[in-house]
Design a protein around this motif. Structure first.
Motif, PDB file in Angstrom:
ATOM      1  N   TYR A  79     -13.380 -33.423  68.308  1.00 43.66           N
ATOM      2  CA  TYR A  79     -12.952 -33.104  66.938  1.00 43.66           C
ATOM      3  C   TYR A  79     -13.430 -34.188  65.976  1.00 43.66           C
ATOM      4  O   TYR A  79     -13.910 -33.900  64.883  1.00 43.66           O
ATOM      5  CB  TYR A  79     -11.417 -33.004  66.842  1.00 43.66           C
ATOM      6  N   GLU A  80     -13.271 -35.438  66.410  1.00 44.66           N
ATOM      7  CA  GLU A  80     -13.674 -36.533  65.539  1.00 44.66           C
ATOM      8  C   GLU A  80     -15.181 -36.543  65.328  1.00 44.66           C
ATOM      9  O   GLU A  80     -15.664 -36.850  64.230  1.00 44.66           O
ATOM     10  CB  GLU A  80     -13.222 -37.871  66.140  1.00 44.66           C
ATOM     11  N   ARG A  83     -15.788 -33.912  62.766  1.00 47.86           N
ATOM     12  CA  ARG A  83     -15.253 -34.370  61.472  1.00 47.86           C
ATOM     13  C   ARG A  83     -16.218 -35.330  60.802  1.00 47.86           C
ATOM     14  O   ARG A  83     -16.511 -35.214  59.611  1.00 47.86           O
ATOM     15  CB  ARG A  83     -13.894 -35.037  61.675  1.00 47.86           C
ATOM     16  N   PRO A 181      -6.741 -31.834  65.715  1.00 48.64           N
ATOM     17  CA  PRO A 181      -7.694 -32.030  64.611  1.00 48.64           C
ATOM     18  C   PRO A 181      -7.030 -32.509  63.335  1.00 48.64           C
ATOM     19  O   PRO A 181      -7.576 -33.349  62.620  1.00 48.64           O
ATOM     20  CB  PRO A 181      -8.308 -30.626  64.438  1.00 48.64           C
ATOM     21  N   ASP A 185      -7.616 -35.879  60.955  1.00 49.01           N
ATOM     22  CA  ASP A 185      -8.124 -35.653  59.607  1.00 49.01           C
ATOM     23  C   ASP A 185      -7.166 -36.109  58.515  1.00 49.01           C
ATOM     24  O   ASP A 185      -7.593 -36.474  57.423  1.00 49.01           O
ATOM     25  CB  ASP A 185      -8.428 -34.158  59.425  1.00 49.01           C
ATOM     26  N   TRP A 242     -12.614 -27.766  65.892  1.00 48.87           N
ATOM     27  CA  TRP A 242     -12.597 -28.486  64.612  1.00 48.87           C
ATOM     28  C   TRP A 242     -12.913 -27.535  63.463  1.00 48.87           C
ATOM     29  O   TRP A 242     -12.249 -27.572  62.417  1.00 48.87           O
ATOM     30  CB  TRP A 242     -13.591 -29.646  64.610  1.00 48.87           C
ATOM     31  N   TYR A 245      -9.982 -25.360  62.627  1.00 44.21           N
ATOM     32  CA  TYR A 245      -9.017 -26.101  61.814  1.00 44.21           C
ATOM     33  C   TYR A 245      -9.499 -26.224  60.364  1.00 44.21           C
ATOM     34  O   TYR A 245      -8.741 -25.966  59.414  1.00 44.21           O
ATOM     35  CB  TYR A 245      -8.798 -27.488  62.409  1.00 44.21           C
TER      36      TYR A 245
END
Length: 255
Positions: A79-80, A83, A181, A185, A242, A245
């Motif tokens: 996810y990171e 992001r 996520p 964030d 991700w 989201y």
């Protein structure tokens, strides 16, 4: 963004767009994604080896199903990665680990909730096995499939195990579909992220049912070649999560 905005409704076919975006992210930073996937595949091989040495090969299936309960947290690095790519930031292991460390406490709370579900599932699977097949049921690995098919309590075991697993998987999915996520964030607590995740799933039952089905399908196919498929399936689903989201919690006007 520092607070949880209300989830918006999305079209029922949006999961396909999430997968397409996840595929692009996977090959934009293949070292991160494939490294994650290979590590999980290695974990599956280790699990199978330990089960074989402990003469509890029957436990591989419930343990593998339990993996699905913890997978949303295990994919936090993916996810990171997505992001950072969305923000135009460099994607590298050090930056990803730094962000995970920053949000470690809240991710830990989320992981604790998922771990409790996982442990409950393992306990329930063990109990179902003992009740339906007996505590002395321990055939050798080469005879396990045939022995399972011949077992008198097989149908009861399948019904009880599948039903219980479905309930726990649904709880885990609603809890973690968007929580991890969001924790990466936004500056929110694990409780706020979990509540927001439930709200998003309940607000989008059709697309989220399709998304859950696709996750099960991809994971199931990945497990067939002895966990090897996780090397690609896990990062694909992780990156796509991700984008799910980002789509559902977009600050655009709700549709």
């Amino acid at each position: 963004m520092t607070s949880a905005t209300a989830p918006r409704r999305v079209a029922h076919d949006r999961p396909w767009a999430w997968l397409a975006a996840g595929w692009r992210d996977l090959w934009a930073a293949p070292a991160v994604g494939l490294g994650y996937g290979l590590a999980l595949a290695a974990g599956g091989w280790t699990l199978a080896l330990l089960a074989q040495r402990a003469a509890t090969l029957w436990a591989i299936l419930p343990a593998t199903a339990g993996f699905l309960l913890l997978a949303p947290l295990l994919a936090a690095g993916l996810y990171e990665s997505s992001r950072r790519r969305a923000l135009g930031l460099p994607v590298d292991a050090r930056a990803i680990l730094s962000r995970l460390a920053e949000r470690g406490t809240q991710l830990g709370f989320l992981g604790g909730a998922l771990l409790l579900l996982h442990l409950f599932w393992l306990r329930m699977a063990t109990l179902a096995f003992a009740l339906c097949l007996g505590t002395d049921f321990a055939p050798p690995i080469d005879g396990l499939p045939l022995a399972m098919l011949r077992a008198e309590g097989l149908l009861s075991f399948i019904i009880l195990g599948t039903g219980g697993g479905l309930v726990l998987a649904t709880l885990a999915f609603c809890t973690a579909a968007f929580a991890a996520p969001m924790l990466l964030d936004r500056d929110v607590s694990a409780i706020e992220a979990i509540i927001a995740s439930w709200q998003a799933v309940l607000r989008n039952p059709q697309p989220m049912a399709l998304w859950a089905g696709l996750i099960v399908l991809f994971t199931g196919l990945a497990l067939v070649p002895f966990f090897l498929g996780l090397a690609v399936a896990m990062p694909l689903v992780g990156h796509a999560t991700w984008h799910a989201y980002a789509d559902v919690f977009s600050e655009e006007e709700n549709s």
